[in-house]
Motif scaffolding. Structure first.
Motif, PDB file in Angstrom:
ATOM      1  N   SER A   1      17.356  23.322 -17.647  1.00 16.53           N
ATOM      2  CA  SER A   1      16.421  22.683 -18.568  1.00 16.53           C
ATOM      3  C   SER A   1      15.512  21.720 -17.801  1.00 16.53           C
ATOM      4  O   SER A   1      15.875  21.254 -16.722  1.00 16.53           O
ATOM      5  N   VAL A   2      14.366  21.445 -18.359  1.00 18.45           N
ATOM      6  CA  VAL A   2      13.387  20.562 -17.718  1.00 18.45           C
ATOM      7  C   VAL A   2      13.337  19.254 -18.503  1.00 18.45           C
ATOM      8  O   VAL A   2      13.194  19.261 -19.728  1.00 18.45           O
ATOM      9  N   ILE A  27      23.065  12.967 -14.439  1.00 18.85           N
ATOM     10  CA  ILE A  27      22.894  14.422 -14.416  1.00 18.85           C
ATOM     11  C   ILE A  27      23.580  14.928 -13.148  1.00 18.85           C
ATOM     12  O   ILE A  27      23.327  14.407 -12.051  1.00 18.85           O
ATOM     13  N   ALA A  28      24.460  15.927 -13.286  1.00 18.49           N
ATOM     14  CA  ALA A  28      25.166  16.483 -12.125  1.00 18.49           C
ATOM     15  C   ALA A  28      24.337  17.608 -11.516  1.00 18.49           C
ATOM     16  O   ALA A  28      23.647  18.341 -12.233  1.00 18.49           O
TER      17      ALA A  28
END
Ligand SMILES: Cc1cc2nc3c(=O)[nH]c(=O)nc-3n(C[C@H](O)[C@H](O)[C@H](O)COP(=O)(O)OP(=O)(O)OC[C@H]3O[C@@H](n4cnc5c(N)ncnc54)[C@H](O)[C@@H]3O)c2cc1C
Length: 219
Positions: A1-2, A27-28
């Motif tokens: 996802s962006v 965020i991983a």
């Protein structure tokens, strides 16, 4: 996802993966392409690859102002029969550094009576143009356009856009330094890749090529 408008403030190791601290939370990531300006990249790499981060932080950037002018074609002293011109660094012209004849380059900007010129000011080590307010900057550029193109009337419309610290300045030996940065980051922080204007060319095609190469390295 962006995720748009989601600045990354830090990168830390999290076991065998990376964790990015962002405005949306952590965020991983298995791999990261850092395509940020060098000073920001340096900050993100400070604790992971300190030697490379220190060198990236020292990469000089220049600022520029881009001024778009609409001028009457009757006021032009030369025909718009090329794509524009560049001014040599050593030229004594005080403010103007380049002029793109936008309406000669782009059909949708062509008009029988009005020409669109995109004029640049500001160069590395000389910030006087950037220090002028917008009307004074336009006035200075109009004087330089009178000298270079014989324009003898004020512009009909103008718009000033300032690009601060936007143009990385490559010094002799830059490609070797870039290779060393990539090698060092790969050794200290495997899975983190560098791409963008600070490295292998700052024109759009070079930036796109680097993005594609980084994506291919991850795939
Ligand atoms: C005035 C001007 C005119 C130019 N004209 C031309 C031209 O005619 N032709 C040409 O080929 N090139 C031109 N260039 C050069 C070219 O536009 C740039 O070199 C190129 O766009 C740089 O791309 P980039 O992806 O490396 O960096 P950028 O486009 O600067 O992208 C960096 C990205 O990092 C993001 N970012 C910043 N901080 C964070 C953070 N904390 N977390 C996450 N993301 C972050 C930013 O939002 C941005 O999207 C021009 C440049 C300037 C300044």
């Amino acid at each position: 996802s962006v995720h748009l408008s989601c600045p990354v403030s830090a990168i830390t190791r999290d076991g065998s993966t990376w964790s990015l601290a962002t405005s949306l939370g952590a965020i991983a990531a298995d791999e990261i392409v850092l395509a940020t300006p060098a000073r920001l990249t340096a900050r993100l790499l400070e604790s992971l690859a300190p030697e490379q981060a220190a060198e990236l932080a020292n990469l000089d950037y220049a600022s520029a102002a881009m001024v778009t002018l609409a001028v009457s074609k009757n006021s032009l002293g030369v025909p718009l029969d090329a794509s524009g011109f560049l001014v040599a660094q050593t030229d004594p012209l005080p403010t103007l550094t380049a002029c793109s004849w936008a309406s000669a380059k782009w059909a949708h900007l062509d008009d029988p009576e009005v020409a669109i010129l995109r004029v640049s000011a500001g160069k590395h080590g000389d910030t006087h143009a950037l220090e002028l307010d917008d009307p004074s900057l336009v006035q200075a550029l109009v004087l330089d356009l009178a000298t270079t193109m014989g324009i003898d009337a004020p512009p009909l419309e103008w718009r000033v856009t300032r690009w601060i610290d936007a143009l990385p300045q490559y010094r002799p030996g830059h490609p070797a330094r870039v290779a060393a940065w990539r090698e060092g980051v790969n050794a200290e922080a495997p899975g983190i890749h560098l791409a963008g204007a600070a490295y292998d060319g700052l024109g759009l095609p070079a930036c796109i090529r680097q993005g594609r190469q980084a994506a291919a390295a991850i795939a």
